[in-house]
Motif scaffolding. Structure first.
Motif, PDB file in Angstrom:
ATOM      1  N   MET A  27       0.855  -1.182   0.283  1.00  0.00           N
ATOM      2  CA  MET A  27       0.042  -0.029   0.158  1.00  0.00           C
ATOM      3  C   MET A  27       0.841   1.141   0.009  1.00  0.00           C
ATOM      4  O   MET A  27       1.876   1.097   0.529  1.00  0.00           O
ATOM      5  N   TYR A  28       0.479   2.078  -0.979  1.00  0.00           N
ATOM      6  CA  TYR A  28       1.192   3.371  -0.898  1.00  0.00           C
ATOM      7  C   TYR A  28       0.150   4.534  -0.769  1.00  0.00           C
ATOM      8  O   TYR A  28      -0.894   4.734  -1.105  1.00  0.00           O
ATOM      9  N   VAL A  29       0.450   5.449   0.350  1.00  0.00           N
ATOM     10  CA  VAL A  29      -0.315   6.728   0.588  1.00  0.00           C
ATOM     11  C   VAL A  29       0.439   7.952   0.480  1.00  0.00           C
ATOM     12  O   VAL A  29       1.670   7.835   1.027  1.00  0.00           O
ATOM     13  N   CYS A  30      -0.156   8.882  -0.248  1.00  0.00           N
ATOM     14  CA  CYS A  30       0.671  10.229  -0.449  1.00  0.00           C
ATOM     15  C   CYS A  30       0.847  10.952   0.867  1.00  0.00           C
ATOM     16  O   CYS A  30      -0.157  11.196   1.620  1.00  0.00           O
ATOM     17  N   GLY A  31       2.103  11.130   1.320  1.00  0.00           N
ATOM     18  CA  GLY A  31       2.463  11.948   2.411  1.00  0.00           C
ATOM     19  C   GLY A  31       2.313  13.627   2.424  1.00  0.00           C
ATOM     20  O   GLY A  31       2.197  13.830   1.391  1.00  0.00           O
ATOM     21  N   PRO A  32       2.842  14.120   3.492  1.00  0.00           N
ATOM     22  CA  PRO A  32       2.892  15.571   3.393  1.00  0.00           C
ATOM     23  C   PRO A  32       4.084  16.230   3.001  1.00  0.00           C
ATOM     24  O   PRO A  32       5.095  15.616   2.528  1.00  0.00           O
ATOM     25  N   THR A  33       3.760  17.248   2.395  1.00  0.00           N
ATOM     26  CA  THR A  33       5.134  18.338   1.974  1.00  0.00           C
ATOM     27  C   THR A  33       5.366  19.075   3.248  1.00  0.00           C
ATOM     28  O   THR A  33       4.584  19.660   3.921  1.00  0.00           O
ATOM     29  N   VAL A  34       6.936  18.662   3.701  1.00  0.00           N
ATOM     30  CA  VAL A  34       7.263  19.248   4.935  1.00  0.00           C
ATOM     31  C   VAL A  34       7.840  20.401   5.034  1.00  0.00           C
ATOM     32  O   VAL A  34       8.887  20.894   4.944  1.00  0.00           O
ATOM     33  N   TYR A  35       6.824  21.703   5.356  1.00  0.00           N
ATOM     34  CA  TYR A  35       7.375  22.838   5.414  1.00  0.00           C
ATOM     35  C   TYR A  35       6.496  23.620   6.780  1.00  0.00           C
ATOM     36  O   TYR A  35       7.015  24.685   7.101  1.00  0.00           O
ATOM     37  N   ASP A  36       5.633  22.942   7.212  1.00  0.00           N
ATOM     38  CA  ASP A  36       5.004  23.349   8.543  1.00  0.00           C
ATOM     39  C   ASP A  36       4.209  22.321   9.167  1.00  0.00           C
ATOM     40  O   ASP A  36       4.213  20.999   8.717  1.00  0.00           O
ATOM     41  N   ARG A  37       3.448  22.734  10.289  1.00  0.00           N
ATOM     42  CA  ARG A  37       2.862  21.797  10.959  1.00  0.00           C
ATOM     43  C   ARG A  37       1.402  21.311   9.969  1.00  0.00           C
ATOM     44  O   ARG A  37       1.129  21.767   9.233  1.00  0.00           O
ATOM     45  N   ALA A  38       1.128  19.988  10.438  1.00  0.00           N
ATOM     46  CA  ALA A  38       0.023  19.310   9.813  1.00  0.00           C
ATOM     47  C   ALA A  38      -1.300  19.871  10.111  1.00  0.00           C
ATOM     48  O   ALA A  38      -1.723  19.996  11.347  1.00  0.00           O
ATOM     49  N   HIS A  39      -1.839  20.315   9.390  1.00  0.00           N
ATOM     50  CA  HIS A  39      -3.398  20.848   9.687  1.00  0.00           C
ATOM     51  C   HIS A  39      -4.228  19.638   9.989  1.00  0.00           C
ATOM     52  O   HIS A  39      -4.144  18.433   9.590  1.00  0.00           O
ATOM     53  N   LEU A  40      -5.435  19.991  10.672  1.00  0.00           N
ATOM     54  CA  LEU A  40      -6.369  18.681  11.107  1.00  0.00           C
ATOM     55  C   LEU A  40      -6.700  18.070  10.097  1.00  0.00           C
ATOM     56  O   LEU A  40      -6.757  16.647   9.956  1.00  0.00           O
ATOM     57  N   ASP A  88      18.319  26.840   6.430  1.00  0.00           N
ATOM     58  CA  ASP A  88      18.795  25.770   5.550  1.00  0.00           C
ATOM     59  C   ASP A  88      17.472  24.815   5.237  1.00  0.00           C
ATOM     60  O   ASP A  88      16.704  24.691   6.349  1.00  0.00           O
ATOM     61  N   ILE A  89      17.262  24.540   4.101  1.00  0.00           N
ATOM     62  CA  ILE A  89      16.237  23.568   3.820  1.00  0.00           C
ATOM     63  C   ILE A  89      16.088  22.330   4.356  1.00  0.00           C
ATOM     64  O   ILE A  89      14.857  22.039   4.879  1.00  0.00           O
ATOM     65  N   ARG A  90      17.255  21.763   4.764  1.00  0.00           N
ATOM     66  CA  ARG A  90      17.429  20.360   5.305  1.00  0.00           C
ATOM     67  C   ARG A  90      16.824  20.453   6.871  1.00  0.00           C
ATOM     68  O   ARG A  90      16.231  19.795   7.372  1.00  0.00           O
ATOM     69  N   ALA A  91      17.266  21.758   7.151  1.00  0.00           N
ATOM     70  CA  ALA A  91      16.967  21.880   8.860  1.00  0.00           C
ATOM     71  C   ALA A  91      15.306  22.217   9.001  1.00  0.00           C
ATOM     72  O   ALA A  91      14.918  21.660   9.871  1.00  0.00           O
ATOM     73  N   ILE A  92      14.740  22.622   8.112  1.00  0.00           N
ATOM     74  CA  ILE A  92      13.542  22.795   8.013  1.00  0.00           C
ATOM     75  C   ILE A  92      12.539  21.612   7.734  1.00  0.00           C
ATOM     76  O   ILE A  92      11.612  21.265   8.509  1.00  0.00           O
ATOM     77  N   THR A  93      13.140  20.761   6.778  1.00  0.00           N
ATOM     78  CA  THR A  93      12.344  19.711   6.536  1.00  0.00           C
ATOM     79  C   THR A  93      12.448  18.571   7.766  1.00  0.00           C
ATOM     80  O   THR A  93      11.483  17.811   8.020  1.00  0.00           O
ATOM     81  N   ASP A  94      13.728  18.561   8.014  1.00  0.00           N
ATOM     82  CA  ASP A  94      14.017  17.720   9.312  1.00  0.00           C
ATOM     83  C   ASP A  94      13.076  18.040  10.487  1.00  0.00           C
ATOM     84  O   ASP A  94      12.554  17.047  11.066  1.00  0.00           O
ATOM     85  N   GLU A  95      13.078  19.300  10.869  1.00  0.00           N
ATOM     86  CA  GLU A  95      12.277  19.795  11.825  1.00  0.00           C
ATOM     87  C   GLU A  95      10.905  19.541  11.815  1.00  0.00           C
ATOM     88  O   GLU A  95       9.908  18.883  12.696  1.00  0.00           O
ATOM     89  N   THR A  96      10.364  19.732  10.442  1.00  0.00           N
ATOM     90  CA  THR A  96       8.871  19.418  10.127  1.00  0.00           C
ATOM     91  C   THR A  96       8.615  17.925  10.162  1.00  0.00           C
ATOM     92  O   THR A  96       7.608  17.698  10.556  1.00  0.00           O
ATOM     93  N   ILE A  97       9.369  17.103   9.751  1.00  0.00           N
ATOM     94  CA  ILE A  97       9.198  15.665   9.987  1.00  0.00           C
ATOM     95  C   ILE A  97       9.012  15.216  11.534  1.00  0.00           C
ATOM     96  O   ILE A  97       8.340  14.492  11.502  1.00  0.00           O
ATOM     97  N   GLY A  98       9.869  15.930  12.345  1.00  0.00           N
ATOM     98  CA  GLY A  98       9.863  15.441  13.518  1.00  0.00           C
ATOM     99  C   GLY A  98       8.451  16.041  14.261  1.00  0.00           C
ATOM    100  O   GLY A  98       8.019  15.234  14.825  1.00  0.00           O
ATOM    101  N   TRP A  99       8.041  17.237  13.910  1.00  0.00           N
ATOM    102  CA  TRP A  99       6.769  17.561  14.246  1.00  0.00           C
ATOM    103  C   TRP A  99       5.546  16.734  13.914  1.00  0.00           C
ATOM    104  O   TRP A  99       4.818  16.269  14.658  1.00  0.00           O
TER     105      TRP A  99
END
Length: 456
Positions: A27-40, A88-99
Motif C-alpha cells: 500500500m502506498y499513501v501520499c504523505g505531507p509536503t514538509v514545510y509546516d505543522r500538519a493541519h487537522l 537551511d532547507i534540510r533543517a526545515i524539513t528535518d524539523e517538520t518531519i519531527g513535528w
C-alpha cells in the motif's frame, strides 16, 4: 480469513479485495509536503489509512504487509519558507518531519514500514523521465520536461472527467512551451538559489507528480495493491501519477485499488483561512484535546463522507473514552469481536465499528471492548496518559442546575441558573438544557479545578 471489501475509486464499485500476492500486500499513501505543522484535515487520511493498515495486518499478518508513505521534501513552498526564515532547507524539513511524527503518534497511528524522502530518490525520478522521453510520452522545452497528456488514452479515467472538462475546471498553468494546456511538468530548471540536481536536461528539480510514481515503483514494484490519499489529490496528482506510471511500465497495473477519503469541515463549514477555521493538530493538542479524542471523532464518520469536527463531538468523545477506559482498566483483552472486524472489513466502516463498541460497553463485555479498541487504535496505554486519574462526576452539578432551573421557572428569576451556566462554561463544560433535563459534558480544555465554587 475475513473478506475485505473496498470502494475502488477507479471502478466506482465496492470490490472484494484480492491482493496481487497475499504474502506481500503493498500500500502506498501520499504523505505531507514538509514545510509546516500538519493541519487537522491533513490528519484525516493518516487515521483512515492507519485503520486500513491495521486491518491488512490483522487479516494477512504483519510480516506480509508493506505500507509506504512519502515525505515531499523538495517543493516551492519549502523553498519560500527557507528564504523567508533565512534557514537551511534540510533543517526545515528535518524539523517538520519531527513535528509530523510527534503529532501523528499522538493520534495513535502506527508509522508506515517505509517513509521515503523525495530527495533520496532523485536518481529514480530522472531514470523514469528519461524512459518517458524515449517512448514519446514526454518532451523537453525551454529547460523543462513535460508529460504529453494526449499520449495516454486513459487520462481522466480516475476522476471521471474528459480532458476538456479538466481544462475548464482546473487551474492550468499557461506556458508558451506547453504543447497542450494539460501537459504537466516532470522536471524544471533550478537557478543557483534553489535546490537542484544535474540531469540530462540541465540542473533542475523534479515536478511534484513524478515523485510518488518513482518512489512507489522503487519500493513496491510496477504493480501493487492499494494507493490512497484525500479526495483533493484525485486530480491532478493521482491522475498524473497513473498516466506517467502506466506509460513508464506498459502492461503493468500501477495501483490496482484506489481509495480516497472525503475532506474535513469545522462546525459545519468548509475550512478556509478567510473563515479562520483552519488549525493544526498541534493547536488542538496544546489546547488540551487528547490525541485519542481526535482519533475517536475521526472514526465516528465513514471515510467517504465529509467529516465535521465540532467542539461538541470532542466533548462527547472525551466523556465516552473516559468511561470506557475506566471499564477496561486491568482487564485482559479478548479476541477482536467478529461484528467489529466485519464492520471495518466492509469498506472501513469505522462508524459501524464504534457503534459495536457502544453495544459491547452496554452489555458489559469489557474484554471484547478492550480488544475492539486496540484493533481501532483506541484504549491503548501508549495514548492513554491524558485519562489517568479519577474521572470527574458531574451528576451532582447536573441535579443542582436542574433544581435551580425548575425553581427559576416558577420565580422567573434566572440569575442563579445564569451564574451556574457561566461558571460551568468557564470550566470547559458544555451545558445542555432541554425538556428531557440537564446534561453536562466536559469539553476540550475542561479544567476540574475551576468547578470549585459552582455549587452553593
Amino acid at each position: 480469513m475475513a473478506e475485505i471489501r473496498l470502494t475502488n475509486t477507479l471502478t466506482r464499485t465496492k470490490e472484494v479485495f484480492t491482493p496481487i500476492d497475499p504474502k506481500n500486500v503493498r500500500m502506498y499513501v501520499c504523505g505531507p509536503t514538509v514545510y509546516d505543522r500538519a493541519h487537522l484535515g491533513n490528519a484525516r487520511p493518516v487515521v483512515v489509512f492507519d485503520v486500513l493498515y491495521r486491518l491488512l495486518r490483522h487479516v494477512h499478518g504483519a510480516e506480509h504487509v508493506t505500507y509506504v508513505r512519502n515525505f515531499t521534501d523538495v517543493d516551492d513552498k519549502i523553498n519560500a519558507r527557507a528564504a523567508r526564515d533565512g534557514r537551511d532547507i534540510r533543517a526545515i524539513t528535518d524539523e517538520t518531519i519531527g513535528w509530523y511524527h510527534e503529532d501523528m503518534d499522538a493520534l495513535g497511528t502506527l508509522r508506515p514500514d517505509v517513509e521515503p524522502r523525495a530527495t533520496e530518490h532523485i536518481g529514480q525520478m530522472i531514470a523514469m523521465i528519461e524512459g518517458l522521453v524515449a517512448a514519446g510520452h514526454a518532451y523537453e522545452a525551454e529547460g523543462h520536461v513535460l508529460f504529453a497528456v494526449e499520449s495516454y488514452a486513459g487520462y481522466g479515467r480516475l476522476s471521471g472527467r474528459s480532458v476538456e472538462d479538466m481544462i475548464a475546471g482546473a487551474r492550468v498553468e499557461v506556458a508558451p512551451y506547453k504543447r497542450n494546456p494539460m501537459d504537466f511538468v516532470l522536471w524544471k530548471p533550478s537557478d543557483e538559489g534553489l535546490p537542484g540536481w544535474e540531469s540530462p536536461w540541465g540542473r533542475g528539480r523534479p515536478g511534484w507528480h513524478i515523485e510518488c510514481s518513482a518512489m512507489a515503483k522503487e519500493l513496491l514494484g510496477e504493480s501493487f495493491d492499494i494507493h490512497g490519499g484525500g479526495n483533493d489529490l484525485m486530480f491532478p496528482h493521482h491522475e498524473n501519477e497513473i498516466a506517467q506510471s502506466c506509460c513508464a511500465a506498459p502492461g503493468a497495473e500501477f495501483a490496482r485499488v484506489w481509495l480516497h477519503n472525503e475532506l474535513l469541515q469545522v462546525e459545519g463549514k468548509k475550512t478556509s483561512k478567510s473563515l479562520g477555521n483552519v488549525f493544526t493538530v498541534r493547536d488542538l493538542l496544546d489546547r488540551g484535546v487528547p490525541g485519542e479524542v481526535i482519533r475517536f471523532v475521526f472514526l465516528g464518520t465513514h471515510y467517504r463522507k465529509p467529516m465535521d469536527w465540532t467542539e461538541r463531538k470532542a466533548g462527547e468523545a472525551e466523556a465516552v473514552l473516559r468511561k470506557w477506559r475506566g471499564m477496561v482498566s486491568g482487564v485482559e483483552a479478548g479476541a477482536v469481536p467478529e461484528a467489529v472486524l466485519a464492520a471495518v472489513a466492509d469498506d472501513l466502516n469505522t462508524a459501524g465499528a464504534v457503534a459495536e463498541m457502544h453495544r459491547l460497553a452496554a452489555e458489559g463485555d469489557v474484554a471484547g471492548l478492550k480488544a475492539a479498541g486496540a484493533f481501532l487504535g483506541l484504549l491503548t496505554e501508549e495514548i492513554g496518559a491524558w485519562a489517568e486519574g479519577p474521572a470527574v462526576d458531574l451528576s451532582g452539578l447536573e441535579a443542582e442546575l436542574a433544581a435551580a432551573r425548575e425553581a427559576a421557572m416558577a420565580s422567573k428569576d434566572f440569575s442563579r441558573v445564569d451564574e451556574m451556566k457561566a461558571a460551568l462554561v468557564a470550566a470547559g463544560v458544555e451545558v445542555r438544557m432541554s425538556k428531557a433535563g440537564v446534561e453536562l459534558i466536559p469539553g476540550p480544555g475542561f479544567d476540574p479545578a475551576k468547578l470549585e465554587g459552582v455549587s452553593e
